[in-house]
Motif scaffolding. Structure first.
Motif, mmCIF file in Angstrom:
data_model
loop_
_atom_site.group_PDB
_atom_site.id
_atom_site.type_symbol
_atom_site.label_atom_id
_atom_site.label_comp_id
_atom_site.label_asym_id
_atom_site.label_seq_id
_atom_site.Cartn_x
_atom_site.Cartn_y
_atom_site.Cartn_z
ATOM 1 N N UNK A 1 0.820 -1.144 -0.006
ATOM 2 C CA UNK A 1 -0.173 0.210 0.118
ATOM 3 C C UNK A 1 1.005 1.170 -0.043
ATOM 4 N N UNK A 2 1.804 1.482 1.038
ATOM 5 C CA UNK A 2 2.822 2.389 1.056
ATOM 6 C C UNK A 2 3.506 2.876 -0.328
ATOM 7 N N UNK A 3 3.994 1.704 -0.904
ATOM 8 C CA UNK A 3 4.709 1.874 -2.023
ATOM 9 C C UNK A 3 3.864 2.274 -3.568
ATOM 10 N N UNK A 4 2.670 2.005 -3.469
ATOM 11 C CA UNK A 4 1.713 2.240 -4.561
ATOM 12 C C UNK A 4 0.999 3.556 -4.231
ATOM 13 N N UNK A 5 1.233 4.124 -3.124
ATOM 14 C CA UNK A 5 0.680 5.389 -2.975
ATOM 15 C C UNK A 5 1.430 6.468 -3.845
ATOM 16 N N UNK A 6 0.798 7.409 -4.445
ATOM 17 C CA UNK A 6 1.304 8.279 -5.371
ATOM 18 C C UNK A 6 1.498 9.641 -4.232
ATOM 19 N N UNK A 7 2.842 10.219 -4.592
ATOM 20 C CA UNK A 7 3.051 11.432 -3.661
ATOM 21 C C UNK A 7 2.428 12.723 -4.444
ATOM 22 N N UNK A 8 2.671 13.978 -3.939
ATOM 23 C CA UNK A 8 1.913 15.100 -4.574
ATOM 24 C C UNK A 8 2.545 15.414 -5.929
ATOM 25 N N UNK A 9 3.319 14.859 -6.259
ATOM 26 C CA UNK A 9 3.827 14.872 -7.796
ATOM 27 C C UNK A 9 3.534 13.912 -8.669
ATOM 28 N N UNK A 10 2.592 12.836 -8.039
ATOM 29 C CA UNK A 10 2.243 11.698 -8.916
ATOM 30 C C UNK A 10 3.250 10.722 -9.106
ATOM 31 N N UNK A 11 3.966 10.419 -8.142
ATOM 32 C CA UNK A 11 5.213 9.608 -8.293
ATOM 33 C C UNK A 11 5.004 8.571 -7.084
ATOM 34 N N UNK A 12 5.024 7.163 -7.447
ATOM 35 C CA UNK A 12 4.996 6.034 -6.674
ATOM 36 C C UNK A 12 6.128 5.849 -6.007
ATOM 37 N N UNK A 13 6.281 4.583 -5.081
ATOM 38 C CA UNK A 13 7.581 4.079 -4.776
ATOM 39 C C UNK A 13 8.015 2.690 -5.107
ATOM 40 N N UNK A 14 6.864 2.438 -6.346
ATOM 41 C CA UNK A 14 6.963 1.027 -6.908
ATOM 42 C C UNK A 14 6.478 1.208 -8.306
ATOM 43 N N UNK A 15 7.348 0.858 -9.203
ATOM 44 C CA UNK A 15 7.159 0.806 -10.632
ATOM 45 C C UNK A 15 7.054 -0.811 -11.273
ATOM 46 N N UNK A 16 6.284 -0.969 -12.182
ATOM 47 C CA UNK A 16 6.304 -2.136 -12.767
ATOM 48 C C UNK A 16 6.618 -2.059 -14.466
ATOM 49 N N UNK A 17 7.654 -2.797 -14.970
ATOM 50 C CA UNK A 17 7.666 -2.864 -16.379
ATOM 51 C C UNK A 17 6.439 -3.564 -17.021
ATOM 52 N N UNK A 18 6.273 -2.968 -18.152
ATOM 53 C CA UNK A 18 5.213 -3.147 -18.901
ATOM 54 C C UNK A 18 5.047 -4.842 -19.484
ATOM 55 N N UNK A 19 6.353 -5.314 -19.338
ATOM 56 C CA UNK A 19 6.599 -6.648 -19.890
ATOM 57 C C UNK A 19 6.076 -7.654 -18.597
ATOM 58 N N UNK A 20 6.034 -7.036 -17.301
ATOM 59 C CA UNK A 20 5.601 -8.215 -16.347
ATOM 60 C C UNK A 20 4.023 -8.395 -16.476
ATOM 61 N N UNK A 21 3.463 -8.973 -17.493
ATOM 62 C CA UNK A 21 2.073 -9.002 -17.752
ATOM 63 C C UNK A 21 1.176 -9.829 -16.501
ATOM 64 N N UNK A 22 1.756 -10.738 -16.010
ATOM 65 C CA UNK A 22 1.146 -11.486 -14.933
ATOM 66 C C UNK A 22 0.825 -10.561 -13.718
ATOM 67 N N UNK A 23 1.830 -9.997 -13.342
ATOM 68 C CA UNK A 23 1.818 -8.894 -12.131
ATOM 69 C C UNK A 23 0.661 -8.188 -12.479
ATOM 70 N N UNK A 24 0.655 -7.318 -13.553
ATOM 71 C CA UNK A 24 -0.337 -6.262 -14.080
ATOM 72 C C UNK A 24 -1.705 -7.049 -14.108
ATOM 73 N N UNK A 25 -1.813 -8.404 -14.324
ATOM 74 C CA UNK A 25 -2.886 -9.117 -14.471
ATOM 75 C C UNK A 25 -3.672 -9.488 -13.080
ATOM 76 N N UNK A 26 -2.688 -9.903 -12.414
ATOM 77 C CA UNK A 26 -3.248 -10.542 -10.906
ATOM 78 C C UNK A 26 -3.269 -9.574 -9.911
ATOM 79 N N UNK A 27 -2.425 -8.528 -9.589
ATOM 80 C CA UNK A 27 -2.477 -7.688 -8.628
ATOM 81 C C UNK A 27 -3.761 -7.070 -8.412
ATOM 82 N N UNK A 28 -4.143 -6.347 -9.478
ATOM 83 C CA UNK A 28 -5.419 -5.470 -9.171
ATOM 84 C C UNK A 28 -6.671 -6.394 -9.172
#
Length: 477
Positions: A388-415
């Motif tokens: 939760x802490x790392x997915x949160x965006x700061x006031x500039x719209x920047x989170x503490x966790x990024x995911x490469x677009x090639x990590x398709x299974x992370x992008x599919x399952x986490x949400x």
């Protein structure tokens, strides 16, 4: 049936009813007339004496409203039809029957063993697991000549089945596009026969139901009073946001169309020398295993840069790889990937792989192949909060966790992860949570403090528009 018109489909319902695919999913938002469509479709073959239909909800109490509505539709369609209250089925003059059933637990699917149905309908499909849904394919067969066998379903986003339903119907192709699944069937004589099965998704929202809006003009406006996640799911059929979703902070929105904040998904880049590299691991055999590689920049921001996910393609089904084979594939990737080749990678894994109570541990088997891990911190709630802490965006719209677009299974399952009904603070482990688990182990090696609370967004009124998100509706101005 009488010659009188007792019910007429609205345009989007008509599109759903005319489809010929074996599977069709209808809905995505509230108020689209989903239940009526399933009930009406069940009447299509009641002139055949051997016809059997089945309409399912997860639990029997949830069937009450469907049964009540069938009293109106089915009696209007065929006044001579009789509803058997104790056994929950309609008997039509031809001998055809339409049953109402439930499947509260996965084991309940065997209650339908040995039975056959020409038409099977699932109301609120996202409440069912893939195992429950796919088992009923075997029950969809004719009882006589001339009938058509097929499966229909309705759904809103959310529920423990959200992930597999979205993957199978919503993400697989644009709405209305037939999805073909090819397979091979080996015949008793050894020959192989190519087979194809079809499915389709037909979306609908309250704006496709003018009768409801005419009868209740305030219904759509009331949906805007729901929490933001439920607004987006139930008003617009947004499959990336729904009630019960664990990680509401997640955004895969590179253009900023849904929000003015950034996206967690970014395009791959060359990881600079000097950044730390980590490998998370969650073992699975009948269930998927997950390996994720992460880079940590000087600001302690973490990037998921590569993944290896042991799934067959069937939701939550593992490829049954032995630890040695997984280790060999890890070594190959770390030898070939430019971001990993020749650089030290620290492995962090589920502590259970070090268990030696039943013989050699999984960690020891992988160590023999030159792949090493340290014990990860498996504190479930603390690990969840770190995400939760790392997915949160700061006031500039920047989170503490990024995911490469090639990590398709992370992008599919986490949400798609939802809360456990028995432990409302934790993730439902019946879902596809393996990538989430290995991510937790890495994040717990780099814990961060909670971000500062953002300023409250100003809410303003504005028109509802079908087909795009209205920023004012969601409190973004």
């Amino acid at each position: 049936m009488s010659g009188q018109v007792f019910w007429s489909p609205q345009p989007r319902q008509r599109e759903f009813l005319r489809r010929r695919e074996f599977e069709a999913l209808y809905g995505g938002a509230a108020g689209g007339g989903k239940s009526d469509a399933l009930l009406a479709e069940g009447l299509r073959q009641i002139g055949l004496p051997h016809y059997r239909g089945l309409i399912l909800r997860k639990t029997y109490p949830q069937l009450a409203q469907l049964i009540d509505r069938s009293m109106e539709l089915y009696r209007a369609a065929c006044p001579a039809a009789v509803y058997h209250q104790t056994r929950h089925f309609w008997q039509f003059p031809s001998g055809a029957q339409i049953w109402f059933g439930s499947m509260q637990h996965t084991a309940d699917r065997v209650d339908y063993q040995g039975k056959r149905f020409d038409y099977i309908a699932f109301d609120e499909l996202t409440q069912f697991s893939w195992e429950e849904y796919s088992y009923m394919f075997s029950r969809c067969r004719p009882g006589g000549a001339g009938s058509r066998c097929y499966i229909r379903a309705s759904a809103n986003p959310g529920g423990r089945g959200h992930g597999w339903v979205k993957q199978r119907f919503v993400s697989a192709a644009p709405p209305g596009t037939t999805i073909w699944e090819e397979s091979r069937l080996r015949l008793p004589d050894g020959r192989l026969r190519e087979t194809r099965q079809s499915r389709v998704f037909i979306p609908s929202t309250v704006f496709d139901n003018p009768i409801l809006l005419e009868r209740d003009p305030g219904y759509a406006a009331r949906l805007t009073l729901l929490p933001q996640a439920e607004q987006r799911a139930l008003l617009y059929g947004d499959w990336d946001s729904f009630s019960g979703q664990v990680f509401l902070e997640w955004r895969n929105d590179p253009g900023g169309y849904i929000t003015r904040r950034g996206s967690h998904v970014i395009e791959p880049f060359r990881v600079p020398d000097g950044w730390g590299l980590y490998r998370g691991f969650d073992f699975g055999y009948t269930r998927p295993f997950s390996v994720g590689w992460y880079a940590v920049d000087p600001d302690r921001r973490i990037y998921r840069i590569r993944e290896l996910y042991g799934c067959t393609g069937t939701p939550n089904e593992g490829v049954r790889w032995e630890p040695g084979r997984i280790a060999a594939e890890i070594r190959r990737i770390e030898t070939e990937d430019p971001n990993l080749r020749g650089r030290p990678v620290r492995g962090i894994a589920d502590p259970s792989i070090f268990d030696e109570s039943r013989g050699e541990s999984i960690a020891a088997m992988m160590a023999r192949s030159g792949v090493y891990f340290d014990r990860g911190d498996n504190s479930r709630l603390a690990g969840k909060m770190q995400l939760h802490h790392r997915l949160a965006f700061d006031e500039k719209g920047v989170p503490m966790l990024y995911v490469f677009s090639t990590c398709r299974n992370f992008i599919r399952t986490l949400p798609a992860l939802v809360y456990d009904s028995a432990d409302v603070e934790d993730v439902d482990t019946a879902g596809e949570d393996h990538i989430y688990d290995e991510c937790r182990y890495v994040l717990m090696e780099h814990p961060i403090a909670p971000p500062a609370a953002p300023a409250r967004a100003r809410v303003s009124g504005g028109p509802l528009e079908y087909g795009r998100y209205d920023r004012s509706v969601f409190g973004i101005v």
